[in-house]
Design a protein around this motif. Structure first.
Motif, PDB file in Angstrom:
ATOM      1  N   THR A  52      -9.108   2.662  -2.687  1.00  0.00           N
ATOM      2  CA  THR A  52      -8.474   1.446  -2.380  1.00  0.00           C
ATOM      3  C   THR A  52      -8.527   0.362  -3.424  1.00  0.00           C
ATOM      4  O   THR A  52      -7.598  -0.218  -3.715  1.00  0.00           O
ATOM      5  N   TRP A  87      -1.033   2.037  12.511  1.00  0.00           N
ATOM      6  CA  TRP A  87      -1.777   0.971  12.503  1.00  0.00           C
ATOM      7  C   TRP A  87      -1.513  -0.384  13.413  1.00  0.00           C
ATOM      8  O   TRP A  87      -2.351  -0.951  13.951  1.00  0.00           O
ATOM      9  N   ILE A  93      -8.629   6.959   9.173  1.00  0.00           N
ATOM     10  CA  ILE A  93      -7.947   7.837   8.484  1.00  0.00           C
ATOM     11  C   ILE A  93      -8.699   9.372   8.886  1.00  0.00           C
ATOM     12  O   ILE A  93      -9.887   9.624   8.225  1.00  0.00           O
ATOM     13  N   PRO A 111      -7.824  10.036   1.494  1.00  0.00           N
ATOM     14  CA  PRO A 111      -6.400  10.301   1.714  1.00  0.00           C
ATOM     15  C   PRO A 111      -5.749  10.867   0.371  1.00  0.00           C
ATOM     16  O   PRO A 111      -6.171  10.474  -0.622  1.00  0.00           O
ATOM     17  N   ARG A 112      -4.780  11.745   0.602  1.00  0.00           N
ATOM     18  CA  ARG A 112      -4.178  12.425  -0.704  1.00  0.00           C
ATOM     19  C   ARG A 112      -5.070  12.782  -1.613  1.00  0.00           C
ATOM     20  O   ARG A 112      -5.077  13.088  -2.823  1.00  0.00           O
ATOM     21  N   ARG A 122       2.211   5.991   9.455  1.00  0.00           N
ATOM     22  CA  ARG A 122       0.971   5.835   9.398  1.00  0.00           C
ATOM     23  C   ARG A 122       0.686   4.282   9.492  1.00  0.00           C
ATOM     24  O   ARG A 122      -0.248   3.793  10.423  1.00  0.00           O
ATOM     25  N   ILE A 123       1.281   3.476   8.597  1.00  0.00           N
ATOM     26  CA  ILE A 123       1.481   2.077   8.734  1.00  0.00           C
ATOM     27  C   ILE A 123       1.852   1.678   9.881  1.00  0.00           C
ATOM     28  O   ILE A 123       1.149   0.668  10.546  1.00  0.00           O
ATOM     29  N   ASP A 162       0.451   4.150  -1.248  1.00  0.00           N
ATOM     30  CA  ASP A 162       0.025   5.393  -0.915  1.00  0.00           C
ATOM     31  C   ASP A 162      -0.253   5.863   0.819  1.00  0.00           C
ATOM     32  O   ASP A 162      -0.538   6.964   0.720  1.00  0.00           O
ATOM     33  N   TYR A 163       0.126   4.906   1.318  1.00  0.00           N
ATOM     34  CA  TYR A 163       0.093   5.409   2.807  1.00  0.00           C
ATOM     35  C   TYR A 163       1.700   5.347   3.240  1.00  0.00           C
ATOM     36  O   TYR A 163       2.306   4.610   2.971  1.00  0.00           O
ATOM     37  N   SER A 164       1.407   6.356   4.208  1.00  0.00           N
ATOM     38  CA  SER A 164       3.090   6.642   4.824  1.00  0.00           C
ATOM     39  C   SER A 164       3.370   5.562   5.579  1.00  0.00           C
ATOM     40  O   SER A 164       2.793   5.016   6.521  1.00  0.00           O
ATOM     41  N   TYR A 180       0.839  -1.070   0.112  1.00  0.00           N
ATOM     42  CA  TYR A 180      -0.065   0.210  -0.107  1.00  0.00           C
ATOM     43  C   TYR A 180       0.921   1.445  -0.053  1.00  0.00           C
ATOM     44  O   TYR A 180       1.056   1.864   1.027  1.00  0.00           O
TER      45      TYR A 180
END
Length: 324
Positions: free
Chosen positions: A156, A39, A71, A130-131, A35-36, A30-32, A28
């Motif tokens: 997604t 999670w 998010i 997101p973004r 952030r991951i 597109d997620y920093s 993924y």
């Protein structure tokens, strides 16, 4: 207000031995990373049905990942009234034709005035995605087609389709040098060892695959059509430079003007004045993330590339095939 997302995926066999946080980041992109990590530490990531809250947990390949996370709205970016060339729009996606000199996402040195800021003005509900729904990027001076998702569900699914190489992205470029034929470049790309703003072919980099074919020969230049299987930063520019055929105008990767002998003053001036990489995303094909309908869009070459091709053709006619 927070938005809930749900993601599922399978760890690739090639990711054997990698840490959980690395695997999720690769699946993924597109997620920093931060952030991951949040999670995972927040018990939002399950592996084979069991919550795993250790970012360094090793993966064996083949595990089923399930993420249920929240998010926060992207409220820190400002909506700005900047024109967008919208090729297509419905309730779920927007396809735009990006001009040159237009950064896609705010970052260091470009806090606003980007495609993202323009999208937030055009569609304020993108603040909840997101973004602002951006699925993939184009470099500041690369022109052409981009798809944007208007909902988290659409984003997604598009990101997943991109990862599974189910979205076709076709580009046109002008390279320096006379190429004999097409082929495939399969070389990993990572950050350049000394030039931190550049990327480079690097054996420890991420896998990158570019297909290319010759569309037209000139005396010492080649017009190319390229397709991406992966979407690494500066991928086409790096791969073509690696082959020693950098793109016209791409001084960052070696594309300095190289006029052939006996070139006219007009040709030399045009080549020196071309001040961006000669690269255009001309075709985009994907299955609609909600309806499943296969859709395709085309964007004509921008005027600067059309003018450069005309000059190259004129030079070839005036001087023949001989570059000496």
């Amino acid at each position: 207000m927070a938005q809930q997302i749900e993601l599922t995926n399978t760890v690739n066999e090639s990711q054997l031995g990698k840490r959980l946080d690395q695997v999720v980041a690769e699946l993924y992109p597109d997620y920093s990373r931060s952030r991951i990590k949040e999670w995972i530490l927040g018990d939002m990531v399950s592996v084979n049905g069991e919550v795993v809250n250790k970012p360094r947990a090793k993966m064996m390949g083949g595990e089923e990942l399930h993420i249920i996370a929240e998010i926060e709205d992207e409220v820190r970016w400002e909506a700005q009234d900047i024109p967008l060339n919208i090729v297509y729009e419905d309730d779920d996606i927007i396809v735009i034709n990006k001009p040159r000199d237009f950064v896609v996402h705010p970052g260091a040195g470009t806090p606003d005035g980007t495609v993202l800021n323009a999208l937030l003005h055009h569609c304020p509900s993108l603040a909840e995605v997101p973004r602002a729904g951006i699925v993939h990027r184009l470099d500041k001076d690369t022109t052409g087609l981009m798809v944007v998702a208007k909902t988290i569900q659409a984003q997604t699914r598009l990101v997943r389709a991109l990862q599974k190489r189910k979205i076709t992205r076709e580009y046109e470029a002008i390279a320096i040098g006379k190429m004999t034929g097409g082929g495939t470049i399969e070389k990993p790309i990572g950050r350049h060892a000394t030039k931190r703003i550049c990327m480079a072919v690097h054996e420890l980099g991420k896998p990158a695959i570019t297909h290319y074919r010759v569309a037209e020969h000139f005396r010492v230049h080649t017009r190319l059509v390229l397709r991406l299987e992966t979407g690494r930063t500066h991928q086409i520019r790096v791969h073509m430079s690696y082959l020693t055929y950098p793109l016209v105008g791409d001084v960052q990767y070696g594309g300095r003007p190289r006029p052939p002998r006996h070139a006219s003053d007009e040709f030399i001036a045009a080549l020196r004045a071309f001040d961006r990489q000669a690269l255009h995303a001309r075709m985009l094909r994907l299955a609609h993330p909600i309806t499943g309908e296969v859709m395709e869009w085309h964007a004509p070459l921008p005027s600067d590339m059309v003018a450069m091709i005309d000059i190259l053709r004129k030079d070839k006619i005036e001087n023949g095939e001989d570059d000496y």
